[in-house]
Design an enzyme around this catalytic site. Structure first.
Site, PDB file in Angstrom:
ATOM      1  N   HIS A  50       0.845  -1.187   0.000  1.00 52.96           N
ATOM      2  CA  HIS A  50       0.000   0.000   0.000  1.00 52.96           C
ATOM      3  C   HIS A  50       0.884   1.242   0.000  1.00 52.96           C
ATOM      4  O   HIS A  50       2.098   1.152   0.209  1.00 52.96           O
ATOM      5  CB  HIS A  50      -0.955   0.006   1.205  1.00 52.96           C
ATOM      6  CG  HIS A  50      -0.281   0.100   2.535  1.00 52.96           C
ATOM      7  ND1 HIS A  50      -0.108  -0.974   3.383  1.00 52.96           N
ATOM      8  CD2 HIS A  50       0.276   1.150   3.171  1.00 52.96           C
ATOM      9  CE1 HIS A  50       0.512  -0.588   4.477  1.00 52.96           C
ATOM     10  NE2 HIS A  50       0.771   0.705   4.367  1.00 52.96           N
TER      11      HIS A  50
HETATM   12  P1  TYD Z   1      -2.295  -3.400   7.531  1.00 48.50           P
HETATM   13  O1  TYD Z   1      -2.119  -1.935   7.239  1.00 48.50           O
HETATM   14  O2  TYD Z   1      -3.077  -4.227   6.565  1.00 48.50           O
HETATM   15  O3  TYD Z   1      -0.880  -4.048   7.726  1.00 48.50           O
HETATM   16  P2  TYD Z   1       0.340  -4.088   6.670  1.00 48.50           P
HETATM   17  O4  TYD Z   1      -0.050  -3.215   5.520  1.00 48.50           O
HETATM   18  O5  TYD Z   1       1.491  -3.510   7.437  1.00 48.50           O
HETATM   19  O6  TYD Z   1       0.568  -5.481   6.273  1.00 48.50           O
HETATM   20  O7  TYD Z   1      -2.966  -3.487   8.959  1.00 48.50           O
HETATM   21  C1  TYD Z   1      -3.562  -4.673   9.438  1.00 48.50           C
HETATM   22  C2  TYD Z   1      -4.763  -4.323  10.309  1.00 48.50           C
HETATM   23  O8  TYD Z   1      -4.359  -3.543  11.442  1.00 48.50           O
HETATM   24  C3  TYD Z   1      -5.804  -3.517   9.579  1.00 48.50           C
HETATM   25  O9  TYD Z   1      -7.078  -4.026   9.959  1.00 48.50           O
HETATM   26  C4  TYD Z   1      -5.661  -2.114  10.124  1.00 48.50           C
HETATM   27  C5  TYD Z   1      -5.103  -2.338  11.513  1.00 48.50           C
HETATM   28  N1  TYD Z   1      -4.218  -1.247  11.965  1.00 48.50           N
HETATM   29  C6  TYD Z   1      -4.656  -0.366  12.937  1.00 48.50           C
HETATM   30  O10 TYD Z   1      -5.793  -0.447  13.434  1.00 48.50           O
HETATM   31  N2  TYD Z   1      -3.814   0.608  13.371  1.00 48.50           N
HETATM   32  C7  TYD Z   1      -2.570   0.771  12.849  1.00 48.50           C
HETATM   33  O11 TYD Z   1      -1.822   1.692  13.253  1.00 48.50           O
HETATM   34  C8  TYD Z   1      -2.144  -0.129  11.804  1.00 48.50           C
HETATM   35  C9  TYD Z   1      -0.782   0.013  11.177  1.00 48.50           C
HETATM   36  C10 TYD Z   1      -3.002  -1.120  11.402  1.00 48.50           C
END
Ligand code: TYD
Length: 137
Positions: A50
């Site tokens: 992302h």
């Molecule tokens: P995600 O952004 O998909 O992780 P990555 O891109 O690093 O693999 O995040 C996974 C889940 O965690 C998603 O449901 C959003 C939640 N989340 C939060 O609630 N707060 C945060 O600060 C972050 C980074 C994620």
């Protein structure tokens, strides 16, 4: 100009062991509003995929290692985060992927804003459209 902007976090380790200090507006070029850490990543799993409209982050492997890929829509570069004093600055409109997490990896991320799902761009083609708009301004 390289997409890979590394920040050398000040290290105060001595014969007793390691100590690294992180302070807003000093080694970190923004006010830290949020931090999160990724750990226990299953073998073969990659994360990220992302970009953000408006978010600055510093990523640092405080333990273990992982490979980060950054992509601004024109260039794609990679760097290994493999030492706890090596921070990677990730700015706006940069697509990021995290690969090859070691079993013991703890990836700490410092962020300039609170969590906001609306700030995410999770579709690569949509990201390219935004990145292209940005570079043609
Ligand atoms: P995600 O952004 O998909 O992780 P990555 O891109 O690093 O693999 O995040 C996974 C889940 O965690 C998603 O449901 C959003 C939640 N989340 C939060 O609630 N707060 C945060 O600060 C972050 C980074 C994620």
């Amino acid at each position: 100009m390289s997409l890979i902007k590394l920040v050398n976090l000040p290290s105060f380790g001595d014969e007793r062991g390691g100590l690294i200090a992180i302070e807003s507006d000093q080694s970190i070029p923004f006010q830290i509003k949020r931090l999160y850490y990724i750990f226990g990543t299953q073998s073969g799993v990659s994360r990220g995929f992302h970009a953000h409209h408006s978010l600055k982050q510093i990523a640092v492997c405080v333990k273990g290692s992982c490979r980060m890929i950054l992509d601004d829509g024109q260039n794609r570069e990679q760097v290994w985060l493999d030492t706890p004093n090596k921070g990677l600055l990730i700015g706006d409109l940069v697509w990021r992927e995290m690969h090859d997490f070691s079993d013991d990896c703890v990836l700490l991320v410092l962020a300039s804003e609170h969590y906001d799902e609306a700030d995410y761009i999770r579709d690569y083609d949509e990201f390219i459209r935004f990145a292209y708009d940005d570079t043609t301004k």
